[in-house]
Design an enzyme around this catalytic site. Structure first.
Site, short mmCIF file in Angstrom:
data_model
loop_
_atom_site.label_atom_id
_atom_site.label_comp_id
_atom_site.label_asym_id
_atom_site.label_seq_id
_atom_site.Cartn_x
_atom_site.Cartn_y
_atom_site.Cartn_z
N GLY A 11 0.83 -1.20 0.00
CA GLY A 11 0.00 0.00 0.00
C GLY A 11 0.87 1.25 0.00
O GLY A 11 2.10 1.19 0.03
N GLN A 12 0.22 2.41 -0.01
CA GLN A 12 0.97 3.66 -0.10
C GLN A 12 1.82 3.91 1.15
O GLN A 12 3.01 4.23 1.05
CB GLN A 12 0.00 4.83 -0.32
CG GLN A 12 -0.76 4.71 -1.63
CD GLN A 12 -1.61 5.93 -1.93
OE1 GLN A 12 -1.18 6.83 -2.62
NE2 GLN A 12 -2.81 5.96 -1.39
N ALA A 62 -5.62 -2.09 4.73
CA ALA A 62 -7.06 -1.81 4.85
C ALA A 62 -7.75 -2.09 3.53
O ALA A 62 -7.11 -2.14 2.48
CB ALA A 62 -7.28 -0.34 5.24
N TYR A 63 -9.05 -2.27 3.62
CA TYR A 63 -9.89 -2.30 2.42
C TYR A 63 -10.24 -0.84 2.15
O TYR A 63 -10.98 -0.22 2.91
CB TYR A 63 -11.15 -3.13 2.69
CG TYR A 63 -12.08 -3.24 1.50
CD1 TYR A 63 -12.22 -4.44 0.83
CD2 TYR A 63 -12.81 -2.15 1.05
CE1 TYR A 63 -13.08 -4.56 -0.27
CE2 TYR A 63 -13.66 -2.24 -0.04
CZ TYR A 63 -13.79 -3.45 -0.70
OH TYR A 63 -14.62 -3.54 -1.78
N THR A 64 -9.69 -0.26 1.07
CA THR A 64 -9.82 1.18 0.85
C THR A 64 -10.62 1.55 -0.40
O THR A 64 -10.69 2.72 -0.76
CB THR A 64 -8.43 1.84 0.75
OG1 THR A 64 -7.71 1.21 -0.31
CG2 THR A 64 -7.66 1.71 2.06
N ASP A 104 -10.13 9.86 8.16
CA ASP A 104 -11.06 10.97 8.41
C ASP A 104 -12.51 10.56 8.13
O ASP A 104 -13.45 11.24 8.54
CB ASP A 104 -10.70 12.16 7.51
CG ASP A 104 -10.76 11.81 6.02
OD1 ASP A 104 -10.08 10.85 5.62
OD2 ASP A 104 -11.47 12.49 5.26
N TYR A 127 -17.19 2.11 4.13
CA TYR A 127 -15.76 2.18 4.44
C TYR A 127 -15.54 2.84 5.80
O TYR A 127 -14.85 2.31 6.67
CB TYR A 127 -15.02 2.95 3.34
CG TYR A 127 -13.60 3.31 3.69
CD1 TYR A 127 -12.61 2.34 3.81
CD2 TYR A 127 -13.24 4.65 3.91
CE1 TYR A 127 -11.30 2.68 4.14
CE2 TYR A 127 -11.94 4.99 4.23
CZ TYR A 127 -10.97 4.01 4.34
OH TYR A 127 -9.69 4.35 4.68
N LYS A 131 -14.06 1.10 9.25
CA LYS A 131 -12.84 1.62 9.86
C LYS A 131 -13.09 2.05 11.30
O LYS A 131 -12.24 1.86 12.18
CB LYS A 131 -12.28 2.79 9.03
CG LYS A 131 -11.65 2.38 7.71
CD LYS A 131 -10.38 1.54 7.88
CE LYS A 131 -9.19 2.38 8.32
NZ LYS A 131 -7.95 1.57 8.43
N TRP A 152 -6.96 11.84 2.60
CA TRP A 152 -6.56 12.17 1.22
C TRP A 152 -5.11 11.74 0.92
O TRP A 152 -4.28 12.52 0.47
CB TRP A 152 -6.68 13.67 0.98
CG TRP A 152 -8.04 14.28 1.14
CD1 TRP A 152 -9.12 13.75 1.79
CD2 TRP A 152 -8.46 15.57 0.64
NE1 TRP A 152 -10.18 14.63 1.74
CE2 TRP A 152 -9.81 15.75 1.04
CE3 TRP A 152 -7.84 16.58 -0.07
CZ2 TRP A 152 -10.53 16.90 0.73
CZ3 TRP A 152 -8.55 17.73 -0.37
CH2 TRP A 152 -9.90 17.88 0.02
#
Length: 283
Positions: A11-12, A62-64, A104, A127, A131, A152
């Site tokens: 992931g990022q 995570a499931y994003t 957020d 989502y 979370k 973001w």
């Protein structure tokens, strides 16, 4: 040597943590992707961790897929909620420290002030609901955890708004971008550095913290600055959310107040334009 296990290796945030930790000879780091740690198979999660016996878990996975979550509610709940619960239980039983990344989207977006960590939560999409349940499970089973909410997120890795905008602006003469959702972007490298800073600190102070880059902008402002930095000749039209319906509702206002993480851990929060320029220069 401290053993650190990171979920969401590809992931990022996980990818940026790889870069942040790659030269650290004082740490033994294990990065697990979805093949090595299938979070939807909750029954085996604790056994997998048992093979590594980490001192710290940084839970980034995570499931994003926010819109897809509306039709894949069970999968989103397994990954974001039930898997987080298993991780927290493992941490409690084995005296392991846990840093978990949240969002957020636990807020409804109806505020007009930057949101503090104890602001009322009321997610408006699947989502966000999953979370939030993950946060609650972590607090229940491992109250000594640190939870960091962010917003973001973008990076040189993976798919994100910044890379999509660069591609679309190069492909088209004009694009439309929403101008009535307000928040602040987060360069995943800045978040990864903040996590490393907390790990390296003398004190471990559990609780929920907020982290995003400094500034208050709309998605349109974000796109305009990407265009400006890249010098792309493309017209950007500001549009309201109503003109771009999506399966999942999005919070209108998701600006996070960062005072707590700055004051507690001395985390430095860069300004969004600086971080964006730095990232765009890397791709």
């Amino acid at each position: 040597m401290k053993k650190i296990l990171i979920t969401g290796a590809n992931g990022q945030v996980g990818s940026e943590l790889k870069d942040v930790f790659k030269d650290r000879v004082d740490l033994d780091t294990f990065f697990l992707d979805r093949n090595q740690l299938p979070l939807d198979q909750t029954a085996i999660i604790q056994d997998i961790f048992g093979m590594y016996q980490p001192d710290v878990i940084i839970h980034c996975a995570a499931y994003t897929a926010v819109d897809k979550a509306e039709t894949e509610q069970d999968m989103a709940d397994k990954v974001n909620h039930l898997a987080s619960e298993e991780i927290a239980i493992y941490c409690r039983l084995n005296n392991v420290k846990l840093i978990a990344i949240s969002t957020d989207y636990v807020f409804d977006g109806e505020s007009s002030q930057p949101m503090l960590e104890d602001a009322p939560v009321a997610p408006i999409n699947t989502y966000g609901i999953t979370k939030l349940k993950g946060e609650q499970a972590i607090k229940k089973w491992q109250p000594e955890s640190i939870i960091i909410r962010t917003s973001w997120v973008y990076s040189v890795y993976g798919n994100n708004f910044v890379k999509t905008m660069v591609r679309l602006m190069n492909e088209r003469e004009e694009i439309s971008v929403i101008d009535d959702q307000i928040g602040s972007p987060t360069y995943a490298l800045d978040l990864a550095k903040a996590v490393a800073h907390i790990l390296d600190g003398e004190q471990w102070i559990p609780g929920i913290y907020h982290f995003s880059n400094e500034g208050e902008i709309s998605w349109y402002d974000f796109a305009a600055e990407i265009k400006n930095i890249k010098g792309i000749d493309c017209k950007i039209n500001p549009i309201p959310t109503a003109s771009y319906p999506t399966p999942a509702k999005r919070p209108k206002f998701s600006l996070l107040d960062k005072k707590k993480i700055k004051e507690t851990f001395g985390v430095v929060v860069p300004e969004w334009k600086k971080s964006l320029r730095y990232m765009l220069n890397k791709i």
